[in-house]
Design an enzyme around this catalytic site. Structure first.
Site, short mmCIF file in Angstrom:
data_model
loop_
_atom_site.label_atom_id
_atom_site.label_comp_id
_atom_site.label_asym_id
_atom_site.label_seq_id
_atom_site.Cartn_x
_atom_site.Cartn_y
_atom_site.Cartn_z
N ARG A 75 69.41 24.38 40.91
CA ARG A 75 68.03 24.02 41.25
C ARG A 75 67.45 25.11 42.15
O ARG A 75 68.00 25.40 43.20
CB ARG A 75 68.02 22.67 41.97
CG ARG A 75 66.68 22.31 42.52
CD ARG A 75 66.62 20.90 43.10
NE ARG A 75 65.32 20.71 43.69
CZ ARG A 75 65.08 20.61 44.99
NH1 ARG A 75 66.06 20.59 45.87
NH2 ARG A 75 63.84 20.48 45.42
N HIS A 119 58.16 24.42 46.87
CA HIS A 119 59.09 24.14 47.98
C HIS A 119 58.48 24.76 49.24
O HIS A 119 59.01 25.70 49.81
CB HIS A 119 60.48 24.70 47.66
CG HIS A 119 61.59 24.08 48.46
ND1 HIS A 119 62.69 23.46 47.89
CD2 HIS A 119 61.77 23.98 49.80
CE1 HIS A 119 63.50 23.03 48.85
NE2 HIS A 119 62.97 23.34 50.02
N GLU A 164 60.03 17.34 48.62
CA GLU A 164 59.88 16.64 49.90
C GLU A 164 58.45 16.66 50.45
O GLU A 164 58.19 17.25 51.52
CB GLU A 164 60.83 17.23 50.94
CG GLU A 164 62.29 17.15 50.54
CD GLU A 164 63.25 17.55 51.66
OE1 GLU A 164 62.77 18.03 52.71
OE2 GLU A 164 64.46 17.39 51.48
N ASN A 289 66.86 13.84 47.82
CA ASN A 289 67.57 14.67 48.80
C ASN A 289 68.06 13.76 49.90
O ASN A 289 67.28 12.98 50.46
CB ASN A 289 66.65 15.72 49.42
CG ASN A 289 66.18 16.75 48.39
OD1 ASN A 289 66.66 16.78 47.27
ND2 ASN A 289 65.24 17.59 48.80
N TYR A 291 70.48 13.62 53.48
CA TYR A 291 71.28 14.29 54.51
C TYR A 291 71.89 13.31 55.50
O TYR A 291 73.02 13.47 55.93
CB TYR A 291 70.41 15.31 55.27
CG TYR A 291 70.08 16.51 54.41
CD1 TYR A 291 70.97 17.58 54.34
CD2 TYR A 291 68.93 16.55 53.63
CE1 TYR A 291 70.71 18.68 53.54
CE2 TYR A 291 68.66 17.64 52.82
CZ TYR A 291 69.56 18.69 52.78
OH TYR A 291 69.30 19.76 51.96
N GLU A 349 69.60 17.42 46.61
CA GLU A 349 70.09 18.16 47.77
C GLU A 349 71.01 17.24 48.57
O GLU A 349 70.68 16.06 48.78
CB GLU A 349 68.96 18.57 48.74
CG GLU A 349 68.13 19.72 48.27
CD GLU A 349 67.04 20.12 49.28
OE1 GLU A 349 67.23 19.96 50.50
OE2 GLU A 349 65.99 20.58 48.80
C1 BGC Z 1 64.84 21.05 52.49
C2 BGC Z 1 65.53 22.40 52.59
C3 BGC Z 1 66.19 22.53 53.94
C4 BGC Z 1 67.22 21.44 54.07
C5 BGC Z 1 68.00 21.46 55.38
C6 BGC Z 1 65.61 19.92 53.09
O1 BGC Z 1 64.75 19.10 53.82
O2 BGC Z 1 64.43 20.80 51.18
O3 BGC Z 1 64.58 23.41 52.36
O4 BGC Z 1 66.77 23.79 54.13
O5 BGC Z 1 66.59 20.19 54.01
O6 BGC Z 1 67.17 21.26 56.47
#
Ligand code: BGC
Length: 452
Positions: A75, A119, A164, A289, A291, A349
């Site tokens: 991607r 992006h 995002e 995405n 995290y 992501e």
């Molecule tokens: C984004 C990336 C960023 C990653 C880590 C995501 O929110 O799409 O561009 O590098 O998080 O912060």
């Protein structure tokens, strides 16, 4: 017993401004990130994307790396101002040629491209016209999308409109941490709405121009109340409305979450019903995405949400201060299925910044915390599939250590280490681990992990 489906996509993800470098090469125009990084004191250590990973010139090496890990998808994003230097009208053929060559190289190596059209790197010339605050932007974005579709849709089968949008408005228009750096509560909801309209106009254009599949990429961060106390629960709902439902509710349900109007008060505009009919345009898949999660408590002093995150005592935190908590990835995928009717999903992501030790002899970078992060999160994706969520692929953020926005090069998310003085790439242990996961279709995750 973990085994991923035969046709599951295993990929890595990047974005244009974060890796390409050469931002003004061969006729490209400046983006708002070029402008932001060249304004003193906005980005850590004065870092810019002028060189970044020099991917613009080294993309063939990077594709070879992807292949060496056995990934079958990648991607990346196209830079709007590389393709259209002023954001509209004139096309820069050299810019399009770059993406053309990249797509050819990927396909020649058995790697399916997924292209994100936006992006965060808005052409600076469009920012001069108001950027995401100008209603005309929906048309400009669709025109740019059409140019890229026409050139690449014969070979690209997966498209994403925006990456995002929440970060674009929260970072770019409300809190000012990201380009274009505005801090204005009246602007944020306007930017949100035009992002959604632009997404929808691009999808509409794709139905006329394209033959494959298009979706959008959102970042989801489940919000758990810190207690059963009704005020904590309400705070978690506000945080959830703001970050997770602000974009998905309009797209799938045709309306904004009610909490937003209450939170923004006089700054919350009313929009015509036609806009919602447009925004509700069916999409072919959703990119998620993920995290971290957040545990939330009521905090009357915390503007805008009246909610504050509660640090978790026993948890591991990444270098960006995010709690490692994989079960929330399963939860969020199951939540999407329940609320929005089980759309096909790609985890577009997932990854972590940790402090990596230096490259040692034999070209090794030991990054056990990142290996552990990936192991837990890929398992969490499998658990979601077992709950009936239609997850079709997983992309690690990121292929390479790269330009981490306002944090510059201080945070490394790559599974490949980049020496920014020499541009030497060294796969970390996490890349080797990911290659094993892919080769075994996940079977290796059934083994107990080696002790950290
Ligand atoms: C984004 C990336 C960023 C990653 C880590 C995501 O929110 O799409 O561009 O590098 O998080 O912060």
């Amino acid at each position: 017993m973990i085994e991923f489906p035969q046709h599951f996509l295993w990929g890595t993800a990047t974005s244009a401004y974060q890796i390409e470098g050469s931002p003004l090469a061969d006729g490209a125009g400046a983006s708002i990130w070029h402008r932001f990084t060249h304004t003193p004191n906005l980005v850590r250590d004065g870092a810019t994307g002028d060189v970044a990973c020099d991917h613009y010139r080294r993309f063939l090496d990077d594709v070879a790396l992807m292949r060496s890990f056995g990934t079958n998808a990648y991607r990346f994003s196209t830079s709007w101002s590389r393709v259209m230097p002023l954001g509209r009208n004139a096309v820069n053929p050299a810019g399009l040629d770059f993406y053309d060559r990249l797509v050819d190289a990927l396909l020649a190596n058995g790697i399916e491209p997924m292209v994100t059209l936006y992006h965060w790197d808005l052409p600076a010339a469009l920012d001069d016209l108001g950027g995401w605050l100008n209603p005309e932007i929906a048309k400009w974005f669709a025109e740019y999308a059409a140019v890229v579709f026409r050139r690449l849709d014969g070979r690209v089968k997966m498209w994403a409109t925006l990456n995002e949008p929440w970060v674009v408005t929260d970072g770019g228009y409300l809190h000012g941490a990201l380009a274009p750096g505005h801090r204005n509560r009246f602007e944020a909801p306007i930017a949100t709405h035009h992002l959604l309209r632009a997404h929808a106009e691009a999808v509409k254009t794709y139905r006329a121009e394209g033959r494959h599949r298009i979706g959008i990429v959102v970042n989801l961060e489940p919000k758990y109340p810190a207690s059963h106390n009704p005020t904590d629960r309400a705070s978690a709902l506000r945080a959830d409305a703001y970050m997770n439902r602000q974009y998905l509710d309009p797209i799938f349900l045709g309306r904004y979450p009610e909490e937003l109007g209450q939170m923004f008060g006089e700054a919350w505009p009313q929009w015509p019903a036609d806009d919602f009919a447009l925004i509700q345009q069916p999409i072919d898949f959703l990119g998620v995405n993920y995290y971290t999660r957040s545990v939330t408590r009521f905090d009357p002093h915390a503007w805008l949400l009246q909610a504050s995150p509660v640090p978790q005592k026993r948890a591991t935190y990444t270098e960006t201060g995010w709690e490692v908590f994989a079960p929330a990835l399963t939860d969020t995928l199951v939540w999407v299925k329940g609320r929005y009717g089980n759309p096909p999903i790609y985890v577009t992501e997932n990854g972590a910044a940790f402090f990596d030790p230096p490259v040692v002899e034999g070209n090794r970078v030991a990054d056990p915390l990142r290996v552990d992060y990936l192991r837990k999160h890929i398992k969490a994706v499998h658990a979601a599939i077992e709950h009936g969520v239609d997850v079709r692929g997983y992309f690690v953020w990121s292929l390479l250590d790269n330009f981490e926005w306002r944090l510059g090069y201080s945070k490394r998310f790559g599974i490949v280490h980049v020496d920014f003085d020499t541009q030497k790439r060294t796969p970390k242990d996490s890349a080797l681990f990911y290659a094993e996961v892919i080769a075994s279709k996940g079977h290796v995750l059934n083994n107990p992990p080696a002790p950290l």
